[in-house]
Motif scaffolding. Structure first.
Motif, PDB file in Angstrom:
ATOM      1  N   CYS A 149       0.840  -1.200   0.000  1.00  0.00           N
ATOM      2  CA  CYS A 149       0.000   0.000   0.000  1.00  0.00           C
ATOM      3  C   CYS A 149       0.871   1.244   0.000  1.00  0.00           C
ATOM      4  O   CYS A 149       2.041   1.198   0.379  1.00  0.00           O
ATOM      5  N   TRP A 150       0.285   2.336  -0.463  1.00  0.00           N
ATOM      6  CA  TRP A 150       0.884   3.647  -0.314  1.00  0.00           C
ATOM      7  C   TRP A 150       0.138   4.353   0.807  1.00  0.00           C
ATOM      8  O   TRP A 150      -1.090   4.295   0.883  1.00  0.00           O
ATOM      9  N   MET A 151       0.899   5.010   1.666  1.00  0.00           N
ATOM     10  CA  MET A 151       0.311   5.817   2.733  1.00  0.00           C
ATOM     11  C   MET A 151       0.892   7.219   2.635  1.00  0.00           C
ATOM     12  O   MET A 151       2.083   7.385   2.331  1.00  0.00           O
ATOM     13  N   GLU A 152       0.067   8.218   2.912  1.00  0.00           N
ATOM     14  CA  GLU A 152       0.528   9.599   2.886  1.00  0.00           C
ATOM     15  C   GLU A 152       0.309  10.236   4.241  1.00  0.00           C
ATOM     16  O   GLU A 152      -0.689   9.975   4.916  1.00  0.00           O
ATOM     17  N   GLY A 153       1.253  11.087   4.630  1.00  0.00           N
ATOM     18  CA  GLY A 153       1.155  11.817   5.881  1.00  0.00           C
ATOM     19  C   GLY A 153       2.462  12.498   6.211  1.00  0.00           C
ATOM     20  O   GLY A 153       3.513  12.161   5.654  1.00  0.00           O
ATOM     21  N   LEU A 154       2.407  13.462   7.093  1.00  0.00           N
ATOM     22  CA  LEU A 154       3.581  14.193   7.558  1.00  0.00           C
ATOM     23  C   LEU A 154       4.422  14.711   6.382  1.00  0.00           C
ATOM     24  O   LEU A 154       5.644  14.703   6.421  1.00  0.00           O
ATOM     25  N   GLY A 155       3.747  15.119   5.323  1.00  0.00           N
ATOM     26  CA  GLY A 155       4.427  15.718   4.183  1.00  0.00           C
ATOM     27  C   GLY A 155       5.103  14.742   3.246  1.00  0.00           C
ATOM     28  O   GLY A 155       5.898  15.148   2.401  1.00  0.00           O
ATOM     29  N   GLY A 156       4.812  13.446   3.349  1.00  0.00           N
ATOM     30  CA  GLY A 156       5.463  12.478   2.474  1.00  0.00           C
ATOM     31  C   GLY A 156       4.589  11.279   2.184  1.00  0.00           C
ATOM     32  O   GLY A 156       3.456  11.176   2.638  1.00  0.00           O
ATOM     33  N   ARG A 157       5.156  10.353   1.420  1.00  0.00           N
ATOM     34  CA  ARG A 157       4.458   9.122   1.060  1.00  0.00           C
ATOM     35  C   ARG A 157       5.396   7.945   1.312  1.00  0.00           C
ATOM     36  O   ARG A 157       6.568   7.994   0.949  1.00  0.00           O
TER      37      ARG A 157
END
Length: 142
Positions: free
Chosen positions: A37-45
């Motif tokens: 999976c790809w996750m996004e958060g804290l300004g990144g992936r």
């Protein structure tokens, strides 16, 4: 940069860990024969890839002779007021989440928050281990 890829022994445990940090799943898929999976958060992936029959990762944080991947670093300057308070809140969030999900690992602090001079700036820095023991740095410009 598009993403940083992390191999994990248990993708569901890793997703739960990174969700508490503020990441959200953007895309679930398979890569060859395994879940990802790809996750996004804290300004990144990040990309999580579950590895069947995993072997323990080397201890990149404690082994001073280790060469290779060391850590991911997340800039929390615009997100939090200070890292000690953020870490205390994170510890509470992990403790509460573990009551609901026994599969979730406990939060491991590798390096307590401290100030560090880098170039001409003073930073707050803290290191945590992710659900597979990989070091993660959280940094904030003072």
């Amino acid at each position: 940069m598009h993403h940083a890829s992390i191999r994990t022994a248990n993708i569901y445990r890793a997703i739960a860990f990174y969700e508490i940090l503020g990441f959200t799943v953007q895309e679930r898929f398979t890569t060859g024969y395994t879940l990802a999976c790809w996750m996004e958060g804290l300004g990144g992936r990040i990309e999580l890839i579950e590895i069947p029959e995993p072997k323990p990762a080397p201890d990149a944080f404690a082994d001073e002779h280790y060469v290779g991947y060391y850590h991911l670093s997340f800039d929390l300057t615009d997100v939090v007021e200070d890292l000690p308070s953020w870490l205390e809140e994170l510890k509470v969030s992990f403790a509460e989440a573990r009551k609901k999900n026994e599969q979730l690992c406990s939060l491991e602090v590798l390096l307590e928050p401290r100030q560090q001079m880098i170039g001409d700036k003073v930073y707050e820095v803290v290191f945590l281990a992710d659900s597979d023991g990989l070091p993660l740095e959280f940094i904030r410009v003072m």
